[in-house]
Design a protein around this motif. Structure first.
Motif, short mmCIF file in Angstrom:
data_model
loop_
_atom_site.label_atom_id
_atom_site.label_comp_id
_atom_site.label_asym_id
_atom_site.label_seq_id
_atom_site.Cartn_x
_atom_site.Cartn_y
_atom_site.Cartn_z
N LEU A 1 85.97 16.22 -40.83
CA LEU A 1 85.67 17.65 -40.99
C LEU A 1 84.34 17.80 -41.71
CD1 LEU A 1 89.19 19.02 -41.99
CD2 LEU A 1 88.04 19.25 -39.78
N GLN A 2 83.33 18.21 -40.95
CA GLN A 2 81.98 18.32 -41.48
C GLN A 2 81.62 19.77 -41.83
OE1 GLN A 2 80.35 15.44 -41.97
NE2 GLN A 2 82.08 14.36 -41.04
N LYS A 3 80.50 19.91 -42.52
CA LYS A 3 80.00 21.23 -42.90
C LYS A 3 79.77 22.05 -41.63
CE LYS A 3 76.69 23.45 -45.95
NZ LYS A 3 75.56 23.25 -46.91
N GLY A 4 80.21 23.30 -41.68
CA GLY A 4 80.06 24.19 -40.52
C GLY A 4 81.30 24.26 -39.66
N MET A 5 82.19 23.28 -39.79
CA MET A 5 83.44 23.31 -39.02
C MET A 5 84.42 24.30 -39.66
SD MET A 5 84.22 19.35 -37.96
CE MET A 5 83.24 18.52 -36.72
N LYS A 6 85.26 24.89 -38.82
CA LYS A 6 86.23 25.87 -39.30
C LYS A 6 87.65 25.33 -39.13
CE LYS A 6 83.25 29.82 -38.23
NZ LYS A 6 83.09 31.04 -37.40
N VAL A 7 88.42 25.47 -40.21
CA VAL A 7 89.82 25.02 -40.19
C VAL A 7 90.70 26.24 -40.42
CG1 VAL A 7 91.52 23.44 -41.14
CG2 VAL A 7 89.09 22.82 -41.18
N LEU A 8 91.71 26.40 -39.58
CA LEU A 8 92.59 27.57 -39.63
C LEU A 8 93.92 27.22 -40.28
CD1 LEU A 8 92.01 28.70 -35.92
CD2 LEU A 8 90.51 28.98 -37.89
N THR A 9 94.48 28.19 -41.02
CA THR A 9 95.79 27.98 -41.65
C THR A 9 96.40 29.34 -41.98
OG1 THR A 9 96.96 26.71 -43.34
CG2 THR A 9 94.93 27.82 -44.04
N ALA A 10 97.52 29.35 -42.70
CA ALA A 10 98.23 30.60 -43.01
C ALA A 10 98.01 31.02 -44.46
CB ALA A 10 99.73 30.44 -42.74
N LYS A 11 98.00 32.33 -44.67
CA LYS A 11 97.84 32.88 -46.02
C LYS A 11 99.02 32.48 -46.91
CE LYS A 11 95.29 37.04 -44.65
NZ LYS A 11 95.35 38.53 -44.57
N GLY A 12 98.73 32.22 -48.18
CA GLY A 12 99.78 31.94 -49.14
C GLY A 12 100.42 30.58 -49.04
N SER A 13 99.88 29.71 -48.18
CA SER A 13 100.47 28.38 -47.98
C SER A 13 99.78 27.34 -48.86
CB SER A 13 100.34 27.96 -46.51
OG SER A 13 98.97 27.81 -46.15
N THR A 14 100.50 26.26 -49.15
CA THR A 14 99.89 25.16 -49.89
C THR A 14 98.83 24.48 -49.03
OG1 THR A 14 101.66 23.70 -49.13
CG2 THR A 14 101.91 24.67 -51.32
N SER A 15 98.94 24.62 -47.71
CA SER A 15 97.97 24.01 -46.80
C SER A 15 96.56 24.53 -47.05
CB SER A 15 98.37 24.31 -45.35
OG SER A 15 99.65 23.81 -45.06
N ALA A 16 96.44 25.83 -47.33
CA ALA A 16 95.12 26.42 -47.57
C ALA A 16 94.48 25.80 -48.81
CB ALA A 16 95.25 27.93 -47.72
N LYS A 17 95.27 25.66 -49.85
CA LYS A 17 94.78 25.08 -51.11
C LYS A 17 94.40 23.61 -50.90
CE LYS A 17 96.37 24.25 -55.87
NZ LYS A 17 96.51 22.79 -55.84
N ASN A 18 95.26 22.88 -50.22
CA ASN A 18 95.03 21.44 -50.01
C ASN A 18 93.78 21.16 -49.18
OD1 ASN A 18 97.36 20.86 -51.43
ND2 ASN A 18 98.64 20.68 -49.61
N ILE A 19 93.57 21.95 -48.12
CA ILE A 19 92.44 21.68 -47.24
C ILE A 19 91.12 21.99 -47.95
CG2 ILE A 19 92.34 23.94 -46.10
CD1 ILE A 19 91.88 20.48 -44.44
N ARG A 20 91.13 22.99 -48.80
CA ARG A 20 89.90 23.31 -49.56
C ARG A 20 89.54 22.17 -50.51
NH1 ARG A 20 91.87 28.88 -49.17
NH2 ARG A 20 90.25 30.10 -48.11
N GLU A 21 90.56 21.53 -51.06
CA GLU A 21 90.31 20.42 -51.98
C GLU A 21 89.92 19.15 -51.22
OE1 GLU A 21 93.93 20.08 -54.15
OE2 GLU A 21 93.56 21.85 -55.40
#
Length: 284
Positions: free
Chosen positions: A165-185
């Motif tokens: 996952l490189q700069k400029g790529m977009k990753v989709l997920t659901a609001k309020g999920s641990t997945s959103a937090k994990n992928i940002r880290e």
């Protein structure tokens, strides 16, 4: 004459004392008593779930409607089916003697805890990862499913792991999920887009709005099963232990649920449900 005056004064004193007591009681309820009262009411609301279920003769469960294999609503029949639903049925059967004595209510990662806390549902069985942060708001059963976060991509995508996952790529997920937090880290260079639920996120992925969709691999397998043009990357970069969420402080119902899970694993019922939906036997 003096006796009459004394009686009047004594009577007035009694009235003032009673008024002061009443005012103190009201004031206590609105100040420090109000805070304590709210906590007490919250505990009372959490306690006695088992008794409430038996009294209404129905187990009301918060489940997902948009996750193939775990909780998916069939638009043609209106039925919701999946791994989580079968776990809910097993609890209903143990508590009420009939697996059909359940009422399923749709929840999302964003709405499930509020719905539990305000009494709309008795428990959350909705691919909910046990975290220390969530433990501050709810109690959890023992782990009933162990997943790991991964990525869903097009079959011909060059993405095979989190490292791709490189700069400029977009990753989709659901609001309020641990997945959103994990992928940002785990992939700080990628842009994260959050949707109301995973069905919307998957639709967005298919519409070309992102390069990958991320959540627990068990859920991604369900999406890939829906559309063979997509695949799940083999690598997992987290451990996601799913638990059944119950109102804080309700030790009795937590024990009841844990006893059901233990019995299911001992008599083989859990393995049957796992193989039915996941396609393989659970790893021991």
């Amino acid at each position: 004459m003096k006796k009459s005056v004394w009686k009047k004064l004594a009577g007035m004193g009694l009235v003032l004392m009673l008024s002061a007591t009443a005012l103190a009681g009201c004031g206590g309820g609105k100040t420090e008593g109000g805070a304590a009262g709210s906590a007490s009411n919250g505990a009372a609301a959490g306690a006695g779930t088992l008794a409430k279920i038996k009294e209404r003769d129905k187990f009301v469960v918060g489940v997902k409607y948009d996750l193939n294999l775990f909780g998916l609503k069939d638009p043609s029949t209106g039925n919701v089916e999946g791994f989580d639903i079968d776990i809910a049925k097993a609890i209903a059967k143990k508590v009420l003697g009939d697996e059909n004595k359940i009422e399923l209510k749709e929840v999302t990662s964003k709405t499930r805890i509020p719905m539990l806390k305000n009494g709309e549902i008795d428990a959350i069985i909705a691919t909910m990862t046990i975290t220390e942060e969530r433990k501050k708001e709810v109690d959890f059963s023992d782990v009933y499913f162990m997943a790991g976060q991964s990525l869903l991509v097009k079959k011909d995508s060059p993405i095979n792991s989190i490292k791709d996952l490189q700069k400029g790529m977009k990753v989709l997920t659901a609001k309020g999920s641990t997945s959103a937090k994990n992928i940002r880290e785990s992939a700080p260079d990628a842009e994260v887009l959050e949707f109301e639920n995973y069905a919307e996120a998957f639709t967005a992925l298919k519409a070309g709005q992102g390069d990958a969709l991320t959540t627990d691999n068990a859920l991604l397998y369900g999406m890939a099963k829906q559309d063979p043009n997509y695949r799940v990357t083999e690598e997992t970069f987290t451990e996601e232990p799913y638990g059944i969420a119950i109102n804080k402080g309700d030790a009795e119902f937590v024990k009841t649920v844990n006893d059901v899970l233990k019995e299911m694993k001992e008599n083989g019922e859990y393995d049957k449900i796992y193989e039915k939906w996941i396609g393989e036997k659970p790893k021991k």
